[in-house]
Enzyme design. Structure first.
Site, mmCIF file in Angstrom:
data_model
loop_
_atom_site.group_PDB
_atom_site.id
_atom_site.type_symbol
_atom_site.label_atom_id
_atom_site.label_comp_id
_atom_site.label_asym_id
_atom_site.label_seq_id
_atom_site.Cartn_x
_atom_site.Cartn_y
_atom_site.Cartn_z
ATOM 1 N N ILE A 60 27.397 -11.214 -19.988
ATOM 2 C CA ILE A 60 27.602 -9.933 -18.995
ATOM 3 C C ILE A 60 29.502 -10.179 -19.075
ATOM 4 C CG2 ILE A 60 27.168 -10.322 -17.053
ATOM 5 C CD1 ILE A 60 26.193 -7.566 -16.592
ATOM 6 N N CYS A 61 29.928 -9.282 -18.369
ATOM 7 C CA CYS A 61 30.892 -9.377 -18.029
ATOM 8 C C CYS A 61 31.451 -8.265 -17.112
ATOM 9 C CB CYS A 61 32.066 -9.675 -19.388
ATOM 10 S SG CYS A 61 32.264 -7.964 -20.641
ATOM 11 N N ALA A 62 32.632 -7.876 -17.017
ATOM 12 C CA ALA A 62 32.475 -6.242 -16.265
ATOM 13 C C ALA A 62 32.695 -5.390 -17.315
ATOM 14 C CB ALA A 62 34.191 -5.998 -16.436
ATOM 15 N N GLY A 64 31.682 -5.761 -20.839
ATOM 16 C CA GLY A 64 30.429 -5.558 -22.150
ATOM 17 C C GLY A 64 31.740 -5.823 -22.899
ATOM 18 N N THR A 88 28.772 -5.563 -15.339
ATOM 19 C CA THR A 88 28.304 -5.964 -14.433
ATOM 20 C C THR A 88 29.160 -4.610 -13.448
ATOM 21 O OG1 THR A 88 29.130 -7.985 -14.051
ATOM 22 C CG2 THR A 88 28.753 -7.113 -11.881
#
Length: 104
Positions: A60-62, A64, A88
């Site tokens: 996961i990141c901010a 995708g 996120t």
């Protein structure tokens, strides 16, 4: 490219999924999905030794984008990795909680 939607990810999280957050440390500390481990994209290969080899690793990141790149890099190393679509930001936008600080 392998992705998982937020609803499926939430169900997998509830079932004990292993998740890494590839955002930079300051982003992680400011707010992350509870229970995920920090593994910044800039140092991803150094995390290979601690990733499970017997199950899927969710990334996961901010939003995708970075997680897609990270999942591809992990797959090149033989890791079964899925990127979380929406990241996120999407997680928080659906009303799910965020944790702060350095603890997973």
């Amino acid at each position: 490219m392998r992705e998982v939607d937020l609803e499926s990810f939430a169900a997998d999280m509830a079932a004990g999924a292993f998740v890494i957050d590839v955002r930079e440390p300051d982003e992680y500390v400011a707010g992350h999905v509870p229970g995920v481990h920090s593994a910044p994209l800039s140092a991803l290969e150094s995390a290979l030794d601690v990733l499970p080899v017997d199950r899927t690793v969710y990334v996961i990141c901010a939003t995708g984008n970075r997680s897609l790149r990270a999942a591809d890099r992990l797959a090149a190393h033989g890791v079964d990795a899925l990127s979380v679509a929406g990241g996120t930001t999407g997680w928080a936008r659906t009303g799910r909680p965020l944790a702060t600080g350095t603890a997973a």
